[in-house]
Motif scaffolding. Structure first.
Motif, PDB file in Angstrom:
ATOM      1  N   LEU A 199       0.765  -1.227   0.086  1.00 12.95           N
ATOM      2  CA  LEU A 199      -0.224  -0.083  -0.042  1.00 12.95           C
ATOM      3  C   LEU A 199       0.741   1.456  -0.086  1.00 12.95           C
ATOM      4  O   LEU A 199       0.348   2.392  -0.063  1.00 12.95           O
ATOM      5  CB  LEU A 199      -0.910  -0.186   1.186  1.00 12.95           C
ATOM      6  CG  LEU A 199      -1.928  -0.948   1.035  1.00 12.95           C
ATOM      7  CD1 LEU A 199      -2.687  -1.025   2.739  1.00 12.95           C
ATOM      8  CD2 LEU A 199      -3.044  -0.770   0.061  1.00 12.95           C
ATOM      9  N   LYS A 255      -7.100   2.381  -1.507  1.00 13.33           N
ATOM     10  CA  LYS A 255      -6.554   1.223  -1.953  1.00 13.33           C
ATOM     11  C   LYS A 255      -6.800  -0.016  -1.063  1.00 13.33           C
ATOM     12  O   LYS A 255      -6.741   0.425   0.222  1.00 13.33           O
ATOM     13  CB  LYS A 255      -5.252   1.530  -2.433  1.00 13.33           C
ATOM     14  CG  LYS A 255      -5.058   2.390  -3.664  1.00 13.33           C
ATOM     15  CD  LYS A 255      -3.769   2.744  -3.947  1.00 13.33           C
ATOM     16  CE  LYS A 255      -3.543   3.730  -5.047  1.00 13.33           C
ATOM     17  NZ  LYS A 255      -2.028   3.955  -5.209  1.00 13.33           N
ATOM     18  N   THR A 303      -3.959  -7.129  -5.102  1.00 17.04           N
ATOM     19  CA  THR A 303      -4.827  -6.012  -4.996  1.00 17.04           C
ATOM     20  C   THR A 303      -6.275  -6.383  -5.175  1.00 17.04           C
ATOM     21  O   THR A 303      -6.556  -7.078  -5.957  1.00 17.04           O
ATOM     22  CB  THR A 303      -4.253  -4.858  -6.286  1.00 17.04           C
ATOM     23  OG1 THR A 303      -3.040  -4.833  -6.036  1.00 17.04           O
ATOM     24  CG2 THR A 303      -5.235  -3.795  -6.145  1.00 17.04           C
TER      25      THR A 303
END
Length: 205
Positions: free
Chosen positions: A37, A93, A154
């Protein structure tokens, strides 16, 4: 022995209370999530972790990512997996970090010895063999390449709602305060969950 460990891992050990393979695993997973991240400073992020286990690994996330239960930043949805989804509300994210099975396969003999030690039926000699093997395992997990022990993906994360502040009225039956979402009515009076469903005083134990 403590001086052999990285400073941030030593903080994890101090928080957890002892060092074990599970704690090392959590440390590596939490570090991998932070790296993926691209979190340089935790103060610049708003991280949330969803854990799929309630074992030793969880404590590493509380220290390394500052995702604690009390702050509503660590949510446990136990699925019996060493898997964690970590998201940053600032960037929106998220990643999922999970252990790779091949790194955690133990022989039948190792499993049998571990069970014997945990049940308290191992001899002193067996315990020393177990202890030496576990120390070796801890150092292996600390030094194995990341790609050998875990995977990072992800993902899209639906962030949990932020913690709300509620009023806490008093239960008419036990006299203890209870937050509003957990209030029930019993006999027309405010009741906590325990008293609401208790048939007798013994039911509240």
């Amino acid at each position: 022995m403590c001086k052999e460990f990285p400073a941030d891992f030593q903080r994890v050990i101090d928080f957890h209370g002892h060092v074990c393979p599970g704690l090392v695993t959590g440390y590596r997973l939490a570090k991998a999530a932070r790296s993926a991240l691209d979190i340089k400073d935790l103060d610049d992020a708003d991280l949330v972790t969803i854990a799929e286990t309630d074992r030793c690994t969880v404590d590493a996330f509380q220290v390394i990512l500052n995702c604690t239960v009390g702050k509503g930043k660590l949510i446990i949805r136990n699925r019996g997996k060493q898997a964690f989804t970590v998201g940053d509300r600032v960037t929106n994210k998220a990643v999922r970090v999970v252990t790779q099975a091949r790194a955690f396969n133990y022989t039948p003999e190792e499993d049998a010895l571990t069970r014997k030690v945990m049940s308290g039926h191992a001899s002193e000699e067996e315990y020393q063999i177990f202890k030496a093997a576990r120390t070796k395992r801890i150092h292996e997990l600390l030094t194995f390449p990341e790609s050998d022990i875990l995977s990072v993906y992800t993902v899209t994360m639906k962030f949990p709602a932020k913690e709300m502040i509620y009023n806490s009225p008093t239960c008419a039956f036990c006299g203890e305060q209870v937050m509003e979402p957990w209030v029930r009515m019993r006999e027309g009076k405010i009741s906590c969950l325990t008293c609401a469903y208790a048939q007798s005083p013994e039911d509240k134990e």
